[in-house]
Design an enzyme around this catalytic site. Sequence first.
Site, PDB file in Angstrom:
ATOM      1  N   GLU A  14       0.825  -1.215   0.000  1.00  0.00           N
ATOM      2  CA  GLU A  14       0.000   0.000   0.000  1.00  0.00           C
ATOM      3  C   GLU A  14       0.856   1.260   0.000  1.00  0.00           C
ATOM      4  OE1 GLU A  14      -0.234  -2.422   2.243  1.00  0.00           O
ATOM      5  OE2 GLU A  14      -2.267  -3.245   2.229  1.00  0.00           O
ATOM      6  N   LYS A  16       3.420   1.486   2.787  1.00  0.00           N
ATOM      7  CA  LYS A  16       3.717   1.614   4.222  1.00  0.00           C
ATOM      8  C   LYS A  16       5.091   2.228   4.468  1.00  0.00           C
ATOM      9  CE  LYS A  16       2.994  -2.830   4.438  1.00  0.00           C
ATOM     10  NZ  LYS A  16       2.385  -3.133   3.145  1.00  0.00           N
ATOM     11  N   ALA A  39       8.461  -8.910   2.917  1.00  0.00           N
ATOM     12  CA  ALA A  39       8.109  -7.502   2.736  1.00  0.00           C
ATOM     13  C   ALA A  39       9.115  -6.824   1.805  1.00  0.00           C
ATOM     14  CB  ALA A  39       8.122  -6.793   4.090  1.00  0.00           C
ATOM     15  N   GLY A  40       8.633  -5.806   1.113  1.00  0.00           N
ATOM     16  CA  GLY A  40       9.505  -4.921   0.337  1.00  0.00           C
ATOM     17  C   GLY A  40       8.928  -3.533   0.497  1.00  0.00           C
ATOM     18  N   HIS A  41       9.553  -2.717   1.320  1.00  0.00           N
ATOM     19  CA  HIS A  41       9.025  -1.382   1.628  1.00  0.00           C
ATOM     20  C   HIS A  41       9.901  -0.332   0.951  1.00  0.00           C
ATOM     21  CE1 HIS A  41       6.838  -2.963   5.478  1.00  0.00           C
ATOM     22  NE2 HIS A  41       6.473  -3.572   4.367  1.00  0.00           N
ATOM     23  N   ARG A 143       6.863 -25.333  18.014  1.00  0.00           N
ATOM     24  CA  ARG A 143       7.886 -25.313  19.073  1.00  0.00           C
ATOM     25  C   ARG A 143       9.195 -25.968  18.661  1.00  0.00           C
ATOM     26  NH1 ARG A 143       3.274 -27.472  22.860  1.00  0.00           N
ATOM     27  NH2 ARG A 143       2.951 -28.533  20.893  1.00  0.00           N
ATOM     28  N   GLN A 221       3.042  -6.616   4.996  1.00  0.00           N
ATOM     29  CA  GLN A 221       1.913  -7.215   4.252  1.00  0.00           C
ATOM     30  C   GLN A 221       0.661  -6.357   4.471  1.00  0.00           C
ATOM     31  OE1 GLN A 221       3.941  -9.793   6.332  1.00  0.00           O
ATOM     32  NE2 GLN A 221       5.186  -9.365   4.554  1.00  0.00           N
ATOM     33  N   THR A 236      -0.423 -14.793   4.174  1.00  0.00           N
ATOM     34  CA  THR A 236       0.908 -15.044   4.727  1.00  0.00           C
ATOM     35  C   THR A 236       0.727 -15.777   6.059  1.00  0.00           C
ATOM     36  OG1 THR A 236       3.075 -14.064   5.151  1.00  0.00           O
ATOM     37  CG2 THR A 236       1.145 -12.791   5.912  1.00  0.00           C
ATOM     38  N   VAL A 297      10.434  -6.412  -4.644  1.00  0.00           N
ATOM     39  CA  VAL A 297      11.534  -7.349  -4.435  1.00  0.00           C
ATOM     40  C   VAL A 297      11.586  -8.378  -5.561  1.00  0.00           C
ATOM     41  CG1 VAL A 297      12.417  -9.147  -2.904  1.00  0.00           C
ATOM     42  CG2 VAL A 297      11.410  -7.069  -1.943  1.00  0.00           C
ATOM     43  N   GLY A 299       9.782  -8.346  -8.446  1.00  0.00           N
ATOM     44  CA  GLY A 299       9.546  -7.834  -9.796  1.00  0.00           C
ATOM     45  C   GLY A 299       8.303  -8.421 -10.444  1.00  0.00           C
ATOM     46  N   ARG A 300       7.560  -9.264  -9.696  1.00  0.00           N
ATOM     47  CA  ARG A 300       6.356  -9.887 -10.281  1.00  0.00           C
ATOM     48  C   ARG A 300       5.318  -8.810 -10.581  1.00  0.00           C
ATOM     49  NH1 ARG A 300       4.399 -14.431  -6.102  1.00  0.00           N
ATOM     50  NH2 ARG A 300       5.054 -12.887  -4.580  1.00  0.00           N
TER      51      ARG A 300
HETATM   52  P1  GDP Z   1       4.859  -1.184   1.002  1.00  0.00           P
HETATM   53  O1  GDP Z   1       5.264  -2.601   0.900  1.00  0.00           O
HETATM   54  O2  GDP Z   1       3.511  -1.001   1.616  1.00  0.00           O
HETATM   55  O3  GDP Z   1       5.893  -0.311   1.689  1.00  0.00           O
HETATM   56  O4  GDP Z   1       4.733  -0.650  -0.494  1.00  0.00           O
HETATM   57  P2  GDP Z   1       5.750  -0.965  -1.717  1.00  0.00           P
HETATM   58  O5  GDP Z   1       6.986  -0.193  -1.508  1.00  0.00           O
HETATM   59  O6  GDP Z   1       5.895  -2.430  -1.935  1.00  0.00           O
HETATM   60  O7  GDP Z   1       4.906  -0.444  -2.938  1.00  0.00           O
HETATM   61  C1  GDP Z   1       4.478   0.870  -3.045  1.00  0.00           C
HETATM   62  C2  GDP Z   1       5.048   1.439  -4.352  1.00  0.00           C
HETATM   63  O8  GDP Z   1       4.366   2.632  -4.666  1.00  0.00           O
HETATM   64  C3  GDP Z   1       6.514   1.825  -4.235  1.00  0.00           C
HETATM   65  O9  GDP Z   1       7.115   1.671  -5.482  1.00  0.00           O
HETATM   66  C4  GDP Z   1       6.443   3.295  -3.847  1.00  0.00           C
HETATM   67  O10 GDP Z   1       7.606   4.023  -4.233  1.00  0.00           O
HETATM   68  C5  GDP Z   1       5.245   3.746  -4.620  1.00  0.00           C
HETATM   69  N1  GDP Z   1       4.450   4.821  -4.021  1.00  0.00           N
HETATM   70  C6  GDP Z   1       4.188   5.055  -2.715  1.00  0.00           C
HETATM   71  N2  GDP Z   1       3.314   6.077  -2.586  1.00  0.00           N
HETATM   72  C7  GDP Z   1       3.007   6.492  -3.843  1.00  0.00           C
HETATM   73  C8  GDP Z   1       2.136   7.488  -4.381  1.00  0.00           C
HETATM   74  O11 GDP Z   1       1.426   8.195  -3.667  1.00  0.00           O
HETATM   75  N3  GDP Z   1       2.085   7.605  -5.734  1.00  0.00           N
HETATM   76  C9  GDP Z   1       2.837   6.819  -6.564  1.00  0.00           C
HETATM   77  N4  GDP Z   1       2.715   6.992  -7.877  1.00  0.00           N
HETATM   78  N5  GDP Z   1       3.660   5.863  -6.093  1.00  0.00           N
HETATM   79  C10 GDP Z   1       3.738   5.693  -4.752  1.00  0.00           C
HETATM   80  P1  IMO Z   2       4.724  -5.794   1.941  1.00  0.00           P
HETATM   81  O1  IMO Z   2       5.121  -5.682   3.388  1.00  0.00           O
HETATM   82  C1  IMO Z   2       2.413  -8.015  -1.033  1.00  0.00           C
HETATM   83  C2  IMO Z   2       2.022 -12.337  -0.420  1.00  0.00           C
HETATM   84  C3  IMO Z   2       2.722 -13.263  -1.411  1.00  0.00           C
HETATM   85  C4  IMO Z   2       1.795 -14.463  -1.357  1.00  0.00           C
HETATM   86  C5  IMO Z   2       1.374 -14.521   0.099  1.00  0.00           C
HETATM   87  C6  IMO Z   2       2.188 -15.496   0.956  1.00  0.00           C
HETATM   88  O2  IMO Z   2       5.763  -5.343   0.991  1.00  0.00           O
HETATM   89  O3  IMO Z   2       3.372  -5.201   1.708  1.00  0.00           O
HETATM   90  P2  IMO Z   2       4.673 -15.470   1.931  1.00  0.00           P
HETATM   91  O4  IMO Z   2       6.002 -15.364   1.239  1.00  0.00           O
HETATM   92  O5  IMO Z   2       4.421 -14.406   2.936  1.00  0.00           O
HETATM   93  O6  IMO Z   2       4.427 -16.833   2.497  1.00  0.00           O
HETATM   94  O7  IMO Z   2       3.577 -15.282   0.744  1.00  0.00           O
HETATM   95  O8  IMO Z   2       1.551 -13.204   0.612  1.00  0.00           O
HETATM   96  N1  IMO Z   2       2.919 -11.345   0.218  1.00  0.00           N
HETATM   97  C7  IMO Z   2       2.903 -10.037  -0.081  1.00  0.00           C
HETATM   98  N2  IMO Z   2       2.202  -9.354  -1.017  1.00  0.00           N
HETATM   99  N3  IMO Z   2       3.222  -7.363  -0.189  1.00  0.00           N
HETATM  100  C8  IMO Z   2       3.910  -8.029   0.763  1.00  0.00           C
HETATM  101  O9  IMO Z   2       4.644  -7.399   1.713  1.00  0.00           O
HETATM  102  C9  IMO Z   2       3.796  -9.437   0.823  1.00  0.00           C
HETATM  103  N4  IMO Z   2       4.335 -10.396   1.610  1.00  0.00           N
HETATM  104  C10 IMO Z   2       3.769 -11.541   1.237  1.00  0.00           C
HETATM  105  O10 IMO Z   2       2.779 -12.688  -2.694  1.00  0.00           O
HETATM  106  O11 IMO Z   2       0.631 -14.199  -2.117  1.00  0.00           O
HETATM  107 MG    MG Z   3       5.853  -4.001  -0.550  1.00  0.00          MG
END
Ligand code: GDP
Ligand code: IMO
Ligand code: MG
Length: 422
Positions: A14, A16, A39-41, A143, A221, A236, A297, A299-300
């Site tokens: 979203e 985060k 996660a990939g933030h 455990r 997530q 997850t 992370v 690239g999907r």
């Molecule tokens: P997270 O896992 O919730 O931290 O989100 P991700 O980093 O995986 O995915 C969010 C993507 O949207 C990233 O590539 C951010 O750089 C991008 N992003 C975040 N906020 C905005 C926004 O308001 N507009 C646009 N166009 N991109 C955003």
């Molecule tokens: P962030 O923190 C989006 C999804 C995977 C899969 C399911 C289970 O960046 O929002 P796992 O490896 O956790 O056992 O996979 O959850 N998934 C995510 N999708 N953002 C994530 O993290 C995710 N972490 C896991 O794609 O469908």
């Molecule tokens: Mg992410």
Amino acid sequence: MKVDVLLGLQWGDEGKGKVVDVLTPRYDVVCRFQGGPNAGHTLEFNEQKYVLRSIPSGIFQGDKINVIGNGVVLDPALFKVEVEQLMASGHPLTERLLISKKAHLILPTHRLLDAANEASKGAGKIGTTGKGIGPTYTDKVSRNGLRVGDLLNNFDAKYKAATDRHKTILDQMNFKYNLASIEKEWFEGVECLKQFKFIDSEHFINKKLKEKKGVLCEGAQGTMLDIDFGSYPFVTSSNTICAGACTGLGVAPRNIGNVYGIFKAYCTRVGSGPFPTELFDEIGQLLRDNGHEYGSVTGRPRRCGWIDLVALRYAIMINGVSDLIMMKSDVMDNFDSIKACVAYQVNGEETEEFPFDINEGVEPIYTELPGWKTDMTKMQSEDEFPEEFNNYLSFLEEQLGVRIKIVSVGPDRAQTIERYNH
Ligand code: GDP
Ligand code: IMO
Ligand code: MG
């Protein structure tokens, strides 16, 4: 003092990481409480882009303390890569990052088990990130897990017992593997990890609260991927919801303060599983292209669709969201009109309640709103918002029953607008 929690309300990604970075200057400590390198933030500032996986997104803001809590699962090999990337870009962190002794370790064989489990499911696979998340949490609950604190005490014997058990399972599953190379990287990661301070994070955080310090908890997530309330089994393996901050950090429920719920102005999902508002047409592709909706992370390509207010209302209820944060509305800046799913038709009956099973027979019912057709990416204040955009915000607030306090109009730290009039 209470902790604030920031978490995803949809299927992850979203935004985060971006918002935690923006909010960090208001806090003293930022903590991760669940999940791991699945996660990939993403954070962007000063024309640099960073993707964090296990390290909290408060790491770039001055000398704030960042904590990896007990609810997190940690892979030393991937942790080392992350640390080295941050160090190389001029962000030393050994003094500012603390790790719970109770966080569970993702072993190389957990990654292999993740791959073996997925292969055995065939077409019914979850589409995991392949990082060993499920098997590590499985060992925790049964455990059998190893924790960060175990690294300091007779670790080799514990490691051998765990991997021997995993190898037996892998052999039973007829899964072919080569452990040697990933094991080498893993133990190099362990040495990197040992440079950091291992702490009893529950004591640390509660002490900070007593000292009236601000603590922000960063979810990974999203609510629809929660092990209990998500679209099971396509979820997850941790509690991604607000309650996860209690168990994942040792914070009492009465010490939860604000709950920031983040959502995209539309919706995405990676991996398998139901997604009622998914679009398979050119609008879905436009969302993917405009929003660069490809995994941070892996690239999907992310699956894209209209915003789902039934799922959002459910997520707001489960988490007790106090403030909403809307991301990526800029992705629809050029849309003529925008749809929002306000109810589901389930087996011929209309409902606004999120049903037990959304795998089959769920038809979204949409309301259509006019687009704002304005480039909002350079806007700095809510006073500049076009009327149609304000109408979209009001519509969402009415549907969701919670105020939208922050609007993000681009990936950069600076493209963030607070709504003071609300
Ligand atoms: P997270 O896992 O919730 O931290 O989100 P991700 O980093 O995986 O995915 C969010 C993507 O949207 C990233 O590539 C951010 O750089 C991008 N992003 C975040 N906020 C905005 C926004 O308001 N507009 C646009 N166009 N991109 C955003
Ligand atoms: P962030 O923190 C989006 C999804 C995977 C899969 C399911 C289970 O960046 O929002 P796992 O490896 O956790 O056992 O996979 O959850 N998934 C995510 N999708 N953002 C994530 O993290 C995710 N972490 C896991 O794609 O469908
Ligand atoms: Mg992410």
